[in-house]
Motif scaffolding. Structure first.
Motif, PDB file in Angstrom:
ATOM      1  N   ARG A  32       9.646   0.754   1.791  1.00 30.50           N
ATOM      2  CA  ARG A  32      10.579  -0.301   2.220  1.00 30.50           C
ATOM      3  C   ARG A  32      11.987  -0.020   1.686  1.00 30.50           C
ATOM      4  N   TRP A  33      12.302   1.245   1.484  1.00 29.30           N
ATOM      5  CA  TRP A  33      13.515   1.578   0.756  1.00 29.30           C
ATOM      6  C   TRP A  33      14.779   1.036   1.405  1.00 29.30           C
ATOM      7  N   ARG A  34      14.847   0.977   2.714  1.00 31.12           N
ATOM      8  CA  ARG A  34      16.064   0.440   3.351  1.00 31.12           C
ATOM      9  C   ARG A  34      16.323  -0.988   2.888  1.00 31.12           C
ATOM     10  N   SER A  56      16.664  -1.090  -1.276  1.00 37.98           N
ATOM     11  CA  SER A  56      17.920  -0.538  -1.792  1.00 37.98           C
ATOM     12  C   SER A  56      19.092  -1.480  -1.562  1.00 37.98           C
ATOM     13  N   ALA A  57      18.944  -2.398  -0.617  1.00 34.81           N
ATOM     14  CA  ALA A  57      20.026  -3.350  -0.346  1.00 34.81           C
ATOM     15  C   ALA A  57      19.986  -4.542  -1.302  1.00 34.81           C
ATOM     16  N   SER A  87      20.153   6.265  -4.929  1.00 37.38           N
ATOM     17  CA  SER A  87      19.053   6.868  -4.171  1.00 37.38           C
ATOM     18  C   SER A  87      17.721   6.516  -4.844  1.00 37.38           C
TER      19      SER A  87
END
Length: 171
Positions: free
Chosen positions: A47-49, A52-53, A7
């Motif tokens: 831009r976490w989506r 995080s990838a 997270s």
């Protein structure tokens, strides 16, 4: 893709201090380092989506922080270069003289309405009628305020007859 997605809060808690130390070593200024790292994390959060990838989201945040640091350093260098090229100003403004300090201190002791009337009349050069209209009072009231204020100022400024207060009374 990481084994288990981490997270944003966990990543922030685990890496904020380390990144700040790295940027502090570059900047030599803890506050600047904290600002840059905070900005990098803010950009990652928006831009976490996508971030995080990534295989290593911390590497992306570190790269952004370093880019921000370099940009800030360049802007500072450009600004300093510009300032060095400017001619020094020959104009020097002295601080307030003792007469002005005494006058401001004396004005501060007046009731607010009296002080406003004095400032508007003698510093803003407003006529009594205009002050009365602005303050929503009769002209006689403004004249009374001015008289009382002048009397109070004269008493305060002449309490200690010195060269300083003489200059204020003559001003």
């Amino acid at each position: 893709m990481p084994a288990h997605p981490v997270s944003f809060d966990e990543l922030y808690a685990a890496h904020y201090a380390d990144l700040t130390v790295q940027l502090y070593a570059y900047f030599g200024d803890r506050q600047e380092a904290q600002d840059v790292v905070q900005e990098a994390f803010c950009r990652a959060l928006t831009r976490w989506r996508a971030v995080s990838a990534y295989e290593d989201p911390v590497a992306w945040i570190r790269r952004v922080a370093w880019n921000l640091a370099v940009s800030k350093w360049r802007r500072s260098r450009t600004a300093l270069s510009f300032l060095r090229k400017q001619r020094p100003s020959d104009e020097h403004v002295d601080g307030p003289n003792p007469e002005r300090v005494a006058l401001v201190a004396a004005l501060a002791t007046l009731p607010p309405a009296h002080r406003r009337a004095m400032v508007l009349r003698y510093l803003a050069d407003m006529p009594v009628a205009e002050i009365a209209e602005r303050e929503s009072v009769p002209e006689g009231t403004v004249k009374s305020w001015l008289h009382r204020a002048r009397t109070a100022l004269a008493a305060q400024l002449s309490a200690e007859p010195t060269e300083t207060t003489e200059g204020v009374r003559n001003a």
